[in-house]
Design an enzyme around this catalytic site. Sequence first.
Site, short mmCIF file in Angstrom:
data_model
loop_
_atom_site.label_atom_id
_atom_site.label_comp_id
_atom_site.label_asym_id
_atom_site.label_seq_id
_atom_site.Cartn_x
_atom_site.Cartn_y
_atom_site.Cartn_z
CG LEU A 253 -2.14 -0.94 1.16
CD1 LEU A 253 -2.94 -0.88 2.45
CD2 LEU A 253 -3.05 -0.60 -0.03
CB CYS A 263 6.68 -10.13 -11.95
SG CYS A 263 7.92 -11.42 -11.84
#
Length: 435
Positions: A253, A263
């Site tokens: 977050l 990725c």
Amino acid sequence: MRILMIGSGYVGLVSGVCFADFGHDVVCMDKDAAKIEALRAGRMPIYEPGLDALVETNVKAGRLSFTTELVESVAEADVVFIAVGTPSRRGDGHADLSYVYAAAREIAAAVKGFTVVVTKSTVPVGTGDEVERIIRETNPEADVAVVSNPEFLREGAAIEDFKRPDRIVVGLHDARAKEVMTEVYRPLYLNQAPMLFTSRRTSELIKYAANAFLALKITYINEIADLCEQVGANVQEVARGIGLDGRIGSKFLHAGPGYGGSCFPKDTLALVKTAQDHDSPIRLIETTVSINEQRKEAMARKVVRALQGDVRGKRIAILGLTFKPNTDDMRDSPAISIIRSLQDHGAQIAAYDPEGMENARKVMDNVLYAEGPYEAAEGAEAVVIVTEWNQFRALDLARLKGLMGHPVLVDLRNIYRAEEVTRHGFVYESVGRPQ
Ligand code: UDX
């Protein structure tokens, strides 16, 4: 267990070395002779904290070796991991599986005795079925079980992630393979790392669903950060306030310039494509992808705004080029888009990164690469922190200001406190926090 890793890139090398450290006999194979030669000489092809020492220990102990030779290595192995690259195919975003299928054909031709073939590369749902089909077609006599075992390693923390995983996911349909995989991961099993056995297709999807969810989570907090800027709220406190809810969780977050790396960008795109192909589009992730793309441009505009809308001919210092700290990986790094966009606005870029400059030079040549953060800041109208390397967390702000033409600090990772920076006479901009 005798383990062969096909592909000694990031995933293959880290996994191979860690398996050797568990006590298995591991051979890491790669077609790139220069890479294998370097590894044999103790030189790492990637920057990953702790990797060189672990390689050295395990080579010395006789459990780890490197080769370019595949046929004999396959014949001797109990388990063959496919850990080759699956880059985004140019044009359509699908994962390019040609290296995986080529490996399957070579394994099929060389295999002797019962062998477990494990796909560790990130591959779309159904790839395991295709790998099995290729092996059976190439060599109908081959006694193999094809297994999916995705990795969840973060660059920069890969060894720790491998040795202390949140979970191990294994997709298979064969009791003998289950025994072998349990043995391969036994040291972690004893540490009580949860091992989830599931179907091969489910396992393949878990990997994409996990990465896409994390990309979504980051994108969500980034959009909340934008709103914070408009309403005078603080995104770090919002993140803490929501993250303490166990259902949400506090990790991933951190608002910033958008996710990058080897990725998330590739895997979100591949999931979007797979879902579209199966008439089950995942619009949340389609949107995530486009928000993240636009965000990098928006970060460049933020810098331009901090310089009163005009950066033409001005020098801007970029601190941090890699997509995150503790890696030399430049793949899909937000720094690339931000720099290109600032150059389009007419800025001159000086940049410094502790590990990424060699790779950065390969993708951006019209940048002045500086010796250190202060050298980059010399004569700059703004310093922009793009990657939160530790060495940028405690810059000597007085010294920095003295070197700059104009003291503007744009902190895209929120590593400074506004009071501290403005006290030194800087104009300070961060992400989703009140001025
Ligand atoms: C990721 C996954 O975490 C890992 O499980 C998977 O196997 C491979 O992809 P990695 O790409 O190495 O690992 O890095 P990660 O730490 O996940 O960060 C990815 C990107 O998201 C970075 O650009 C990072 O800066 C960004 N990020 C991450 C944020 O912007 N905010 C966050 O809170 C976390």
